[in-house]
Scaffold this motif. Structure first.
Motif, PDB file in Angstrom:
ATOM      1  N   PHE A 137       1.011  -1.287   0.012  1.00  0.00           N
ATOM      2  CA  PHE A 137      -0.140  -0.119  -0.067  1.00  0.00           C
ATOM      3  C   PHE A 137       0.877   1.157  -0.161  1.00  0.00           C
ATOM      4  O   PHE A 137       0.558   2.070  -0.566  1.00  0.00           O
ATOM      5  CB  PHE A 137      -0.905   0.084   1.141  1.00  0.00           C
ATOM      6  N   ALA A 138       1.967   1.264   0.775  1.00  0.00           N
ATOM      7  CA  ALA A 138       2.736   2.369   0.942  1.00  0.00           C
ATOM      8  C   ALA A 138       3.284   2.802  -0.456  1.00  0.00           C
ATOM      9  O   ALA A 138       3.393   3.930  -0.882  1.00  0.00           O
ATOM     10  CB  ALA A 138       3.967   2.146   2.013  1.00  0.00           C
ATOM     11  N   MET A 193       8.010   2.732   6.928  1.00  0.00           N
ATOM     12  CA  MET A 193       7.388   3.724   6.173  1.00  0.00           C
ATOM     13  C   MET A 193       6.678   4.739   6.770  1.00  0.00           C
ATOM     14  O   MET A 193       6.269   4.973   7.919  1.00  0.00           O
ATOM     15  CB  MET A 193       6.249   2.848   5.507  1.00  0.00           C
ATOM     16  N   PHE A 194       6.784   6.046   6.248  1.00  0.00           N
ATOM     17  CA  PHE A 194       5.920   7.165   6.680  1.00  0.00           C
ATOM     18  C   PHE A 194       5.218   7.819   5.360  1.00  0.00           C
ATOM     19  O   PHE A 194       5.839   7.943   4.457  1.00  0.00           O
ATOM     20  CB  PHE A 194       6.825   8.165   7.078  1.00  0.00           C
ATOM     21  N   LYS A 195       4.110   8.346   5.872  1.00  0.00           N
ATOM     22  CA  LYS A 195       3.218   9.249   4.772  1.00  0.00           C
ATOM     23  C   LYS A 195       2.321   9.911   5.416  1.00  0.00           C
ATOM     24  O   LYS A 195       1.470   9.612   6.421  1.00  0.00           O
ATOM     25  CB  LYS A 195       2.410   8.198   3.687  1.00  0.00           C
ATOM     26  N   GLY A 196       2.386  11.545   4.950  1.00  0.00           N
ATOM     27  CA  GLY A 196       1.539  12.424   5.579  1.00  0.00           C
ATOM     28  C   GLY A 196       0.043  12.209   4.797  1.00  0.00           C
ATOM     29  O   GLY A 196       0.420  12.057   3.390  1.00  0.00           O
ATOM     30  N   ASP A 197      -0.916  12.908   4.901  1.00  0.00           N
ATOM     31  CA  ASP A 197      -2.039  13.062   4.249  1.00  0.00           C
ATOM     32  C   ASP A 197      -2.716  14.447   5.005  1.00  0.00           C
ATOM     33  O   ASP A 197      -2.540  14.896   5.882  1.00  0.00           O
ATOM     34  CB  ASP A 197      -2.979  11.790   4.190  1.00  0.00           C
ATOM     35  N   LYS A 198      -3.963  14.577   4.342  1.00  0.00           N
ATOM     36  CA  LYS A 198      -4.948  15.691   4.734  1.00  0.00           C
ATOM     37  C   LYS A 198      -5.575  15.542   6.082  1.00  0.00           C
ATOM     38  O   LYS A 198      -5.975  16.430   6.751  1.00  0.00           O
ATOM     39  CB  LYS A 198      -5.867  16.214   3.845  1.00  0.00           C
ATOM     40  N   PHE A 199      -5.498  14.238   6.580  1.00  0.00           N
ATOM     41  CA  PHE A 199      -5.976  14.010   7.795  1.00  0.00           C
ATOM     42  C   PHE A 199      -4.978  13.535   9.104  1.00  0.00           C
ATOM     43  O   PHE A 199      -5.388  13.241  10.201  1.00  0.00           O
ATOM     44  CB  PHE A 199      -6.821  12.806   7.980  1.00  0.00           C
ATOM     45  N   GLY A 200      -3.645  13.618   8.606  1.00  0.00           N
ATOM     46  CA  GLY A 200      -2.755  13.374   9.457  1.00  0.00           C
ATOM     47  C   GLY A 200      -1.354  12.595   8.944  1.00  0.00           C
ATOM     48  O   GLY A 200      -0.912  12.875   7.875  1.00  0.00           O
TER      49      GLY A 200
END
Length: 237
Positions: free
Chosen positions: A15-16, A42-49
């Motif tokens: 998914f990442a 893995m690190f991923k930012g999005d509009k909810f956090g």
């Protein structure tokens, strides 16, 4: 349990990759313990956090394999964290809610609930995150002080040298440890500072060489202070 942890990590990693997240694989040799380890992170930012996870595998030593250890992987540890931030356009944009689950092949899992605060330089080359959490143990009694404090830092181009990165974390948490000599401890400390140098100028900009030093106090059944240096490679996708 190891198979379930591995398959879960593969699914999350897939998914990442699809979501264009910041993902890397690390491989170390632990000189203190005499075995190899690997980490998927893995690190991923999005509009909810933001979402962060890592999976560690600890491989059997030569002596364990010689004595008939049935698996090359001798243990695994997994953490997945979710930062909750619906207010990224407000004055509180650097403050987030925090939910975390920690699990391993050695015992019950731990849910952590709290908040974290993000500090950074103007160009984000220097970052520091601090999180304070309440620990909820699954299937076992809670610690007398069920609190966890975590700090995570990152310094890019250290000393002005392009490609040199100093990063790591420090955890301080409450527990109820009992050691072989019958003594007890109410808290533990673990920090793993890492130093990486990117080989882009001479080989490939996805590859880093470096390592980490695991410094701990009352951790993993060991009473008092321990130091385990590790050398490693890191591949960033």
């Amino acid at each position: 349990m190891i198979k379930k942890l591995f398959l879960s990590a593969v699914a999350v990693a897939a998914f990442a990759f699809a979501a264009n997240a910041q993902t890397n694989i690390q491989s170390f040799y632990d000189f203190g313990r005499g075995y190899a380890t690997s980490t998927v992170e893995m690190f991923k930012g999005d509009k909810f956090g933001d979402t962060f996870f890592f999976l560690d595998h600890y491989y059997s030593t030569a002596d364990q394999r010689k004595n008939g250890t049935s698996s090359a992987i001798n243990g695994s540890y997994f953490e997945i964290e979710r930062g909750i931030n619906f207010w990224q356009d407000s004055n509180l944009k650097d403050l987030s809610g925090h939910v975390e689950y920690d699990g391993s092949t050695w015992g019950a899992g731990i849910w952590c609930f709290g908040a974290k605060y993000f500090l950074h330089s103007a160009d984000y080359s220097k970052t520091f995150t601090i999180a304070l959490m309440y620990d909820l143990h699954v299937g076992v009694g809670a610690a007398d002080v069920p609190i966890k404090l975590t700090g995570v830092w990152g310094l890019n181009d250290l000393f002005g040298l392009k490609g040199l990165v100093f990063k790591g974390f420090i955890d301080v948490w409450g527990n109820n440890s009992i050691f072989l000599d019958g003594s007890t401890a109410k808290f533990s400390v673990l920090t793993e500072p890492q130093l990486w140098f990117n080989l882009g100028s001479v080989f490939d900009n996805h590859l880093d060489v470096g390592g980490e030093v695991e410094l701990s106090y009352n951790f993993a059944g060991n009473k008092g202070f321990k130091c385990n240096p590790c050398a490693g490679l890191r591949w960033t996708f």
